[in-house]
Scaffold this motif. Structure first.
Motif, PDB file in Angstrom:
ATOM      1  N   ASN A  90      26.451   4.277  -5.316  1.00  0.00           N
ATOM      2  CA  ASN A  90      26.842   5.525  -5.982  1.00  0.00           C
ATOM      3  C   ASN A  90      25.651   6.407  -6.342  1.00  0.00           C
ATOM      4  O   ASN A  90      25.835   7.475  -6.925  1.00  0.00           O
ATOM      5  N   LYS A  91      24.434   5.936  -6.031  1.00  0.00           N
ATOM      6  CA  LYS A  91      23.239   6.707  -6.379  1.00  0.00           C
ATOM      7  C   LYS A  91      22.299   6.825  -5.175  1.00  0.00           C
ATOM      8  O   LYS A  91      21.153   6.394  -5.232  1.00  0.00           O
ATOM      9  N   PRO A  92      22.788   7.419  -4.092  1.00  0.00           N
ATOM     10  CA  PRO A  92      21.875   7.600  -2.952  1.00  0.00           C
ATOM     11  C   PRO A  92      20.785   8.606  -3.307  1.00  0.00           C
ATOM     12  O   PRO A  92      21.003   9.534  -4.085  1.00  0.00           O
ATOM     13  N   HIS A  93      19.625   8.389  -2.761  1.00  0.00           N
ATOM     14  CA  HIS A  93      18.491   9.279  -2.994  1.00  0.00           C
ATOM     15  C   HIS A  93      17.514   9.118  -1.829  1.00  0.00           C
ATOM     16  O   HIS A  93      17.800   8.391  -0.894  1.00  0.00           O
ATOM     17  N   SER A  94      16.385   9.784  -1.907  1.00  0.00           N
ATOM     18  CA  SER A  94      15.385   9.687  -0.848  1.00  0.00           C
ATOM     19  C   SER A  94      14.076   9.137  -1.383  1.00  0.00           C
ATOM     20  O   SER A  94      13.719   9.360  -2.543  1.00  0.00           O
ATOM     21  N   HIS A  95      13.379   8.414  -0.523  1.00  0.00           N
ATOM     22  CA  HIS A  95      12.001   8.008  -0.765  1.00  0.00           C
ATOM     23  C   HIS A  95      11.177   8.794   0.241  1.00  0.00           C
ATOM     24  O   HIS A  95      11.650   9.146   1.321  1.00  0.00           O
ATOM     25  N   TYR A  96       9.926   9.067  -0.098  1.00  0.00           N
ATOM     26  CA  TYR A  96       9.080   9.910   0.736  1.00  0.00           C
ATOM     27  C   TYR A  96       7.871   9.107   1.189  1.00  0.00           C
ATOM     28  O   TYR A  96       7.313   8.327   0.421  1.00  0.00           O
ATOM     29  N   ARG A  97       7.495   9.309   2.464  1.00  0.00           N
ATOM     30  CA  ARG A  97       6.400   8.504   2.999  1.00  0.00           C
ATOM     31  C   ARG A  97       5.669   9.209   4.124  1.00  0.00           C
ATOM     32  O   ARG A  97       6.183  10.137   4.727  1.00  0.00           O
ATOM     33  N   ILE A  98       4.472   8.704   4.389  1.00  0.00           N
ATOM     34  CA  ILE A  98       3.665   9.118   5.538  1.00  0.00           C
ATOM     35  C   ILE A  98       3.585   7.901   6.446  1.00  0.00           C
ATOM     36  O   ILE A  98       3.194   6.814   6.004  1.00  0.00           O
ATOM     37  N   ASP A  99       3.968   8.068   7.690  1.00  0.00           N
ATOM     38  CA  ASP A  99       3.946   6.975   8.654  1.00  0.00           C
ATOM     39  C   ASP A  99       2.499   6.634   8.995  1.00  0.00           C
ATOM     40  O   ASP A  99       1.725   7.502   9.368  1.00  0.00           O
ATOM     41  N   ALA A 100       2.136   5.354   8.870  1.00  0.00           N
ATOM     42  CA  ALA A 100       0.765   4.917   9.139  1.00  0.00           C
ATOM     43  C   ALA A 100       0.626   4.204  10.476  1.00  0.00           C
ATOM     44  O   ALA A 100      -0.456   3.756  10.826  1.00  0.00           O
ATOM     45  N   LYS A 101       1.712   4.109  11.234  1.00  0.00           N
ATOM     46  CA  LYS A 101       1.657   3.380  12.508  1.00  0.00           C
ATOM     47  C   LYS A 101       0.668   3.998  13.491  1.00  0.00           C
ATOM     48  O   LYS A 101      -0.002   3.288  14.227  1.00  0.00           O
ATOM     49  N   GLU A 102       0.560   5.317  13.494  1.00  0.00           N
ATOM     50  CA  GLU A 102      -0.297   5.999  14.458  1.00  0.00           C
ATOM     51  C   GLU A 102      -1.788   5.742  14.227  1.00  0.00           C
ATOM     52  O   GLU A 102      -2.583   5.814  15.147  1.00  0.00           O
ATOM     53  N   PHE A 103      -2.182   5.450  12.993  1.00  0.00           N
ATOM     54  CA  PHE A 103      -3.603   5.218  12.715  1.00  0.00           C
ATOM     55  C   PHE A 103      -3.875   3.809  12.195  1.00  0.00           C
ATOM     56  O   PHE A 103      -4.975   3.509  11.748  1.00  0.00           O
ATOM     57  N   PHE A 104      -2.897   2.920  12.303  1.00  0.00           N
ATOM     58  CA  PHE A 104      -3.035   1.562  11.777  1.00  0.00           C
ATOM     59  C   PHE A 104      -4.193   0.808  12.430  1.00  0.00           C
ATOM     60  O   PHE A 104      -4.825  -0.031  11.803  1.00  0.00           O
ATOM     61  N   ASP A 105      -4.492   1.112  13.703  1.00  0.00           N
ATOM     62  CA  ASP A 105      -5.564   0.417  14.413  1.00  0.00           C
ATOM     63  C   ASP A 105      -6.943   0.700  13.816  1.00  0.00           C
ATOM     64  O   ASP A 105      -7.819  -0.159  13.845  1.00  0.00           O
ATOM     65  N   ILE A 106      -7.154   1.886  13.239  1.00  0.00           N
ATOM     66  CA  ILE A 106      -8.456   2.189  12.640  1.00  0.00           C
ATOM     67  C   ILE A 106      -8.427   2.158  11.110  1.00  0.00           C
ATOM     68  O   ILE A 106      -9.476   2.083  10.476  1.00  0.00           O
TER      69      ILE A 106
END
Length: 104
Positions: free
Chosen positions: A66-82
Motif C-alpha cells: 500500500n506504500k509504493p515509492h521509488s529509490h534512486y540510484r546510479i548504475d555502477a556496472k559500466e565502471f565496476f572494472d575500474i
C-alpha cells in the motif's frame, strides 16, 4: 578541498555492492540533474574514465504493497572494472558544473 554543498558522500551498503549501484538519497536528488537526465561522470579508480550516466528511479514496495515509492540510484556496472563498489567503501561524488561530476 571541495565545498561541502558540491559533494555527495556515502558509504556503500551490502545491497548496493551486490546490485552494483550507488544509492542516491531522496534529500540529495537536487544535487544531481533531474532523474533520467544524462550527465558526464568522470570515474577515478584504477584509471580514469568518463562515462555518460544518470540517476534512475526504481519502483519499490519495501514499505508494503500500500506504500509504493521509488529509490534512486546510479548504475555502477559500466565502471565496476575500474572502480568496484564494495561493502563499506566510502565514495565521494563532486559536482564540477551542472552536467559534469567526478566519482572518487
Amino acid at each position: 578541498m571541495a565545498d561541502e554543498k558540491n559533494v555527495y558522500k556515502r558509504k556503500i551498503s551490502d545491497e548496493e555492492a551486490q546490485g552494483r549501484y550507488i544509492l542516491v538519497l531522496k534529500n540529495a536528488l537536487d544535487f544531481f540533474p533531474k532523474v533520467g537526465k544524462p550527465f558526464k561522470l568522470t570515474v577515478r579508480g584504477k584509471e580514469e574514465k568518463t562515462i555518460e550516466s544518470m540517476v534512475i528511479a526504481v519502483e519499490c514496495w519495501c514499505m508494503g504493497p500500500n506504500k509504493p515509492h521509488s529509490h534512486y540510484r546510479i548504475d555502477a556496472k559500466e565502471f565496476f572494472d575500474i572502480f568496484p563498489v564494495h561493502f563499506g567503501k566510502k565514495i565521494t561524488i563532486s559536482q564540477n558544473n551542472a552536467k559534469e561530476y567526478t566519482l572518487s
